[in-house]
Design an enzyme around this catalytic site. Structure first.
Site, PDB file in Angstrom:
ATOM      1  N   ARG A 114       0.831  -1.204   0.000  1.00 40.15           N
ATOM      2  CA  ARG A 114       0.000   0.000   0.000  1.00 40.15           C
ATOM      3  C   ARG A 114       0.862   1.248   0.000  1.00 40.15           C
ATOM      4  O   ARG A 114       0.584   2.201  -0.697  1.00 40.15           O
ATOM      5  CB  ARG A 114      -0.904  -0.027   1.234  1.00 40.15           C
ATOM      6  CG  ARG A 114      -1.695   1.232   1.433  1.00 40.15           C
ATOM      7  CD  ARG A 114      -2.674   1.088   2.578  1.00 40.15           C
ATOM      8  NE  ARG A 114      -3.592  -0.003   2.347  1.00 40.15           N
ATOM      9  CZ  ARG A 114      -4.199  -0.692   3.303  1.00 40.15           C
ATOM     10  NH1 ARG A 114      -3.953  -0.412   4.558  1.00 40.15           N
ATOM     11  NH2 ARG A 114      -5.036  -1.673   3.013  1.00 40.15           N
ATOM     12  N   TYR A 115       1.903   1.267   0.823  1.00 42.09           N
ATOM     13  CA  TYR A 115       2.782   2.426   0.928  1.00 42.09           C
ATOM     14  C   TYR A 115       4.044   2.127   0.122  1.00 42.09           C
ATOM     15  O   TYR A 115       4.465   0.971   0.021  1.00 42.09           O
ATOM     16  CB  TYR A 115       3.158   2.676   2.390  1.00 42.09           C
ATOM     17  CG  TYR A 115       1.973   2.862   3.307  1.00 42.09           C
ATOM     18  CD1 TYR A 115       1.319   4.081   3.383  1.00 42.09           C
ATOM     19  CD2 TYR A 115       1.508   1.817   4.090  1.00 42.09           C
ATOM     20  CE1 TYR A 115       0.231   4.267   4.232  1.00 42.09           C
ATOM     21  CE2 TYR A 115       0.418   1.984   4.946  1.00 42.09           C
ATOM     22  CZ  TYR A 115      -0.208   3.206   5.010  1.00 42.09           C
ATOM     23  OH  TYR A 115      -1.279   3.374   5.840  1.00 42.09           O
ATOM     24  N   ARG A 169       7.064   0.101   2.144  1.00 44.70           N
ATOM     25  CA  ARG A 169       6.877  -1.044   3.032  1.00 44.70           C
ATOM     26  C   ARG A 169       5.795  -1.990   2.510  1.00 44.70           C
ATOM     27  O   ARG A 169       4.875  -1.548   1.822  1.00 44.70           O
ATOM     28  CB  ARG A 169       6.550  -0.607   4.453  1.00 44.70           C
ATOM     29  CG  ARG A 169       5.448   0.417   4.586  1.00 44.70           C
ATOM     30  CD  ARG A 169       5.711   1.254   5.852  1.00 44.70           C
ATOM     31  NE  ARG A 169       4.647   2.186   6.146  1.00 44.70           N
ATOM     32  CZ  ARG A 169       4.591   3.417   5.643  1.00 44.70           C
ATOM     33  NH1 ARG A 169       5.511   3.841   4.801  1.00 44.70           N
ATOM     34  NH2 ARG A 169       3.611   4.222   5.994  1.00 44.70           N
ATOM     35  N   CYS A 221      -4.257 -18.024  14.618  1.00 48.60           N
ATOM     36  CA  CYS A 221      -3.881 -17.200  15.771  1.00 48.60           C
ATOM     37  C   CYS A 221      -3.959 -18.054  17.024  1.00 48.60           C
ATOM     38  O   CYS A 221      -4.691 -19.041  17.066  1.00 48.60           O
ATOM     39  CB  CYS A 221      -4.849 -16.035  15.932  1.00 48.60           C
ATOM     40  SG  CYS A 221      -4.734 -14.842  14.602  1.00 48.60           S
ATOM     41  N   CYS A 252      -9.455 -12.768  18.671  1.00 49.32           N
ATOM     42  CA  CYS A 252      -9.876 -11.567  19.400  1.00 49.32           C
ATOM     43  C   CYS A 252     -11.174 -11.080  18.772  1.00 49.32           C
ATOM     44  O   CYS A 252     -11.267 -10.964  17.544  1.00 49.32           O
ATOM     45  CB  CYS A 252      -8.810 -10.485  19.295  1.00 49.32           C
ATOM     46  SG  CYS A 252      -7.140 -11.108  19.590  1.00 49.32           S
ATOM     47  N   CYS A 272     -11.162  -8.367  15.975  1.00 51.50           N
ATOM     48  CA  CYS A 272     -10.133  -8.521  14.939  1.00 51.50           C
ATOM     49  C   CYS A 272     -10.538  -7.891  13.594  1.00 51.50           C
ATOM     50  O   CYS A 272     -11.646  -8.114  13.099  1.00 51.50           O
ATOM     51  CB  CYS A 272      -9.856 -10.003  14.730  1.00 51.50           C
ATOM     52  SG  CYS A 272      -8.611 -10.298  13.469  1.00 51.50           S
ATOM     53  N   ARG A 287      -9.278  -8.747  10.773  1.00 51.47           N
ATOM     54  CA  ARG A 287      -9.288  -9.785   9.727  1.00 51.47           C
ATOM     55  C   ARG A 287     -10.237 -10.930  10.104  1.00 51.47           C
ATOM     56  O   ARG A 287      -9.995 -12.096   9.772  1.00 51.47           O
ATOM     57  CB  ARG A 287      -7.871 -10.301   9.488  1.00 51.47           C
ATOM     58  CG  ARG A 287      -6.926  -9.168   9.109  1.00 51.47           C
ATOM     59  CD  ARG A 287      -5.697  -9.600   8.323  1.00 51.47           C
ATOM     60  NE  ARG A 287      -4.911  -8.423   8.012  1.00 51.47           N
ATOM     61  CZ  ARG A 287      -3.766  -8.096   8.614  1.00 51.47           C
ATOM     62  NH1 ARG A 287      -3.252  -8.896   9.541  1.00 51.47           N
ATOM     63  NH2 ARG A 287      -3.129  -6.991   8.281  1.00 51.47           N
ATOM     64  N   ASP A 323     -11.655  -0.622  13.839  1.00 47.68           N
ATOM     65  CA  ASP A 323     -12.056  -0.600  12.430  1.00 47.68           C
ATOM     66  C   ASP A 323     -13.523  -1.006  12.279  1.00 47.68           C
ATOM     67  O   ASP A 323     -14.089  -1.711  13.112  1.00 47.68           O
ATOM     68  CB  ASP A 323     -11.189  -1.565  11.611  1.00 47.68           C
ATOM     69  CG  ASP A 323      -9.754  -1.080  11.509  1.00 47.68           C
ATOM     70  OD1 ASP A 323      -9.541   0.146  11.537  1.00 47.68           O
ATOM     71  OD2 ASP A 323      -8.845  -1.937  11.415  1.00 47.68           O
ATOM     72  N   ASP A 370      -7.482   4.099  10.875  1.00 43.09           N
ATOM     73  CA  ASP A 370      -6.991   3.477   9.649  1.00 43.09           C
ATOM     74  C   ASP A 370      -8.128   3.617   8.643  1.00 43.09           C
ATOM     75  O   ASP A 370      -9.197   3.016   8.831  1.00 43.09           O
ATOM     76  CB  ASP A 370      -6.643   2.000   9.919  1.00 43.09           C
ATOM     77  CG  ASP A 370      -5.422   1.564   9.146  1.00 43.09           C
ATOM     78  OD1 ASP A 370      -5.064   2.254   8.178  1.00 43.09           O
ATOM     79  OD2 ASP A 370      -4.836   0.525   9.523  1.00 43.09           O
ATOM     80  N   LYS A 421      -3.282   5.514   7.567  1.00 44.36           N
ATOM     81  CA  LYS A 421      -3.545   5.974   8.938  1.00 44.36           C
ATOM     82  C   LYS A 421      -3.575   7.495   9.010  1.00 44.36           C
ATOM     83  O   LYS A 421      -2.706   8.161   8.436  1.00 44.36           O
ATOM     84  CB  LYS A 421      -2.461   5.453   9.875  1.00 44.36           C
ATOM     85  CG  LYS A 421      -2.430   3.947   9.993  1.00 44.36           C
ATOM     86  CD  LYS A 421      -1.344   3.501  10.929  1.00 44.36           C
ATOM     87  CE  LYS A 421      -1.167   1.993  10.854  1.00 44.36           C
ATOM     88  NZ  LYS A 421      -0.589   1.541   9.569  1.00 44.36           N
TER      89      LYS A 421
HETATM   90  S1  SF4 Z   1      -6.306  -9.310  16.482  1.00 45.69           S
HETATM   91 FE1  SF4 Z   1      -6.898 -10.818  14.905  1.00 45.69          FE
HETATM   92  S2  SF4 Z   1      -4.975 -11.321  13.858  1.00 45.69           S
HETATM   93 FE2  SF4 Z   1      -4.438 -10.331  15.812  1.00 45.69          FE
HETATM   94  S3  SF4 Z   1      -4.157 -12.037  17.250  1.00 45.69           S
HETATM   95 FE3  SF4 Z   1      -6.277 -11.331  17.449  1.00 45.69          FE
HETATM   96  S4  SF4 Z   1      -7.435 -12.618  16.058  1.00 45.69           S
HETATM   97 FE4  SF4 Z   1      -5.304 -12.830  15.485  1.00 45.69          FE
END
Ligand code: SF4
Length: 438
Positions: A150-151, A154, A163, A167, A170, A172, A331, A368, A375
């Site tokens: 994207r940038y 990087r 994972c 979480c 998350c 993703r 997000d 973001d 960002k």
């Molecule tokens: S935020 Fe998402 S990618 Fe990061 S550790 Fe938690 S579940 Fe995994």
């Protein structure tokens, strides 16, 4: 456990961590008890029969993640209705919690800030129409499978979707339904080839999922190959292991990382109660191996959305020498709306911290932007008025100050004029503003 996860653990089993040397000085000596003994109480209440040696084996923790509602009911009181709701949610958004992270939860508090990050909520479904699957537009910026560019300088490598913990907030979350994958050798080769061909790339971010779910051997293979690319200056690893399974940060991993510096590690503490003695020791091992650790927290409703919660978190991080780097606005991810806060909350938190505590403890609050906009930092507005020569500013105590704004110096027309070759010592020096020339 999914096949990919099994493969991951099998590849690790040939690389058993070295036995931890007795710590010269326990970091836990420096940590305040927060809250008093809850962690130990929960661990021994539910996992008292697990010997320390097993408990501290990250592969045991990984294999024994809590993924089913029936397992969860052994640790956390749930009504029949709550169990039914959780079953419904986990059909769409699975659950995965390490015994270690579960042991940080106060099972008797439904509003526990650790619990809210790990245990699903029916609101993931009832508010599920809000938000989008890929709020950052990562798919649009994916130039080869697993590589987001994207940038200009990087790139981001998404190595796996596995994972240690899932979480609830998350970004993703969309990947959770894909059942656990790790990039194939051919995909990794294509990613490295892309980086080799793009000389502007000086910073490579290794992410996932969580890349530390891969074996140290697997990671070393990748990192050593990135290091062979001469124009890559730094490597960054994005991982939540120091928070959700700090035992993974073992001597074998740290010794490997030390060989390929500069490597920076970005982690993700959201609440001061996550800063346990185990987490502190994991960060200390990284720092002693030459790996600086930054924290990127996410602002979450009912978890850390107050000045007090953020200040305690950031003070706790500084005590373990982890830099509070970003505080992210959560997000716009489908299934996380119940955890999102209005943007004003984040700005107010920064306002309540700036000046009231050391600048080192104040993270940069950022959004973001959707569709890969990148960002954007957000700050309280300290400028009350501005004229050509003056700013009127308020400080953290709401006191008002006038600040003279220097007029830009006029630029000389050419360097030759400054050198005064024509015999006049002063003729060509900038003439404005005269007052500044004394
Ligand atoms: S935020 Fe998402 S990618 Fe990061 S550790 Fe938690 S579940 Fe995994």
């Amino acid at each position: 456990m999914h096949e990919s996860e099994k493969r991951c653990l099998e590849s690790c089993s040939n690389n058993d961590p070295e036995e931890e040397p007795p710590s010269k000085r326990s970091i836990s000596d420096d940590l305040e008890e927060e809250p008093p003994s809850k962690i130990a109480t929960t661990r021994y209440r539910f996992f008292g029969d697990i010997p320390d040696g097993v408990w501290n084996d990250w592969k045991w923790q990984f294999r024994n993640k809590i993924t089913r509602v029936e397992q969860l009911t052994q640790f956390i009181p749930l009504s029949t209705e709550e169990q039914a709701q959780l079953r419904l949610v986990t059909m769409r958004y699975p659950m995965s919690v390490t015994p270690y992270y579960l042991s940080l939860i106060n099972p008797d508090d439904p509003d526990d800030p650790i619990r809210k990050q790990a245990i699903p909520s029916i609101m993931e479904m009832t508010m599920g129409s809000m938000g989008v699957e890929d709020p950052l537009g990562e798919r649009e910026d994916t130039v080869v499978p697993g590589l987001v560019h994207r940038y200009p300088d990087r790139v981001l490598l998404v190595l796996t979707d596995i994972c240690a913990m899932l979480c609830r907030h998350c970004t993703r979350k969309r990947e959770w339904r894909n059942g656990g994958w790790v990039r194939s050798p051919a995909e990794v080769a294509a990613m490295l080839d892309y980086i080799s061909q793009h000389k502007a790339v000086r910073d490579v971010i290794i992410s996932g999922g969580d890349p530390l779910t891969l074996s140290t051997h697997h990671l070393e293979d990748l990192i050593s190959r990135i290091r062979e690319i001469k124009h890559v200056e730094i490597i960054r690893i994005g991982t939540r292991f120091p928070v959700v399974l700090p035992q993974r940060i073992d001597n074998e991993l740290c010794s490997m990382l030390a060989k390929y510096g500069p490597i920076w590690l970005n982690t993700h503490f959201n609440h001061v109660r996550e800063i346990t003695p185990e987490a502190a020791e994991a960060c200390d091992r990284l720092l002693r191996s030459g790996v600086p650790v930054n924290n990127q927290s996410v602002l979450l409703r009912g978890i850390n959305d107050s000045v007090e919660a953020q200040t305690k978190l950031c003070h706790g991080l500084l005590k373990i020498k982890v830099r509070p780097y970003y505080l992210f606005q959560c997000d716009e991810v489908q299934g996380t709306e119940h955890l999102r806060t209005p943007v004003e909350v984040g700005i107010k938190i920064i306002e309540g911290m700036r000046g009231h505590t050391s600048g080192l403890a104040v993270p940069t609050f950022v959004i973001d932007l959707p569709h890969g906009g990148g960002k954007v930092p957000l700050q309280p507005n300290y400028i009350l008025a501005q004229t050509e020569g003056e700013l009127v500013l308020r400080n953290y105590e709401e006191r008002v100050f006038h600040y003279r704004n220097p007029t830009p110096l006029a630029r000389p027309e050419s360097p030759a004029e400054v050198l005064c070759p024509a015999g006049s010592a002063t003729a060509s020096l900038p003439r404005e503003p005269a007052a500044n020339l004394g």
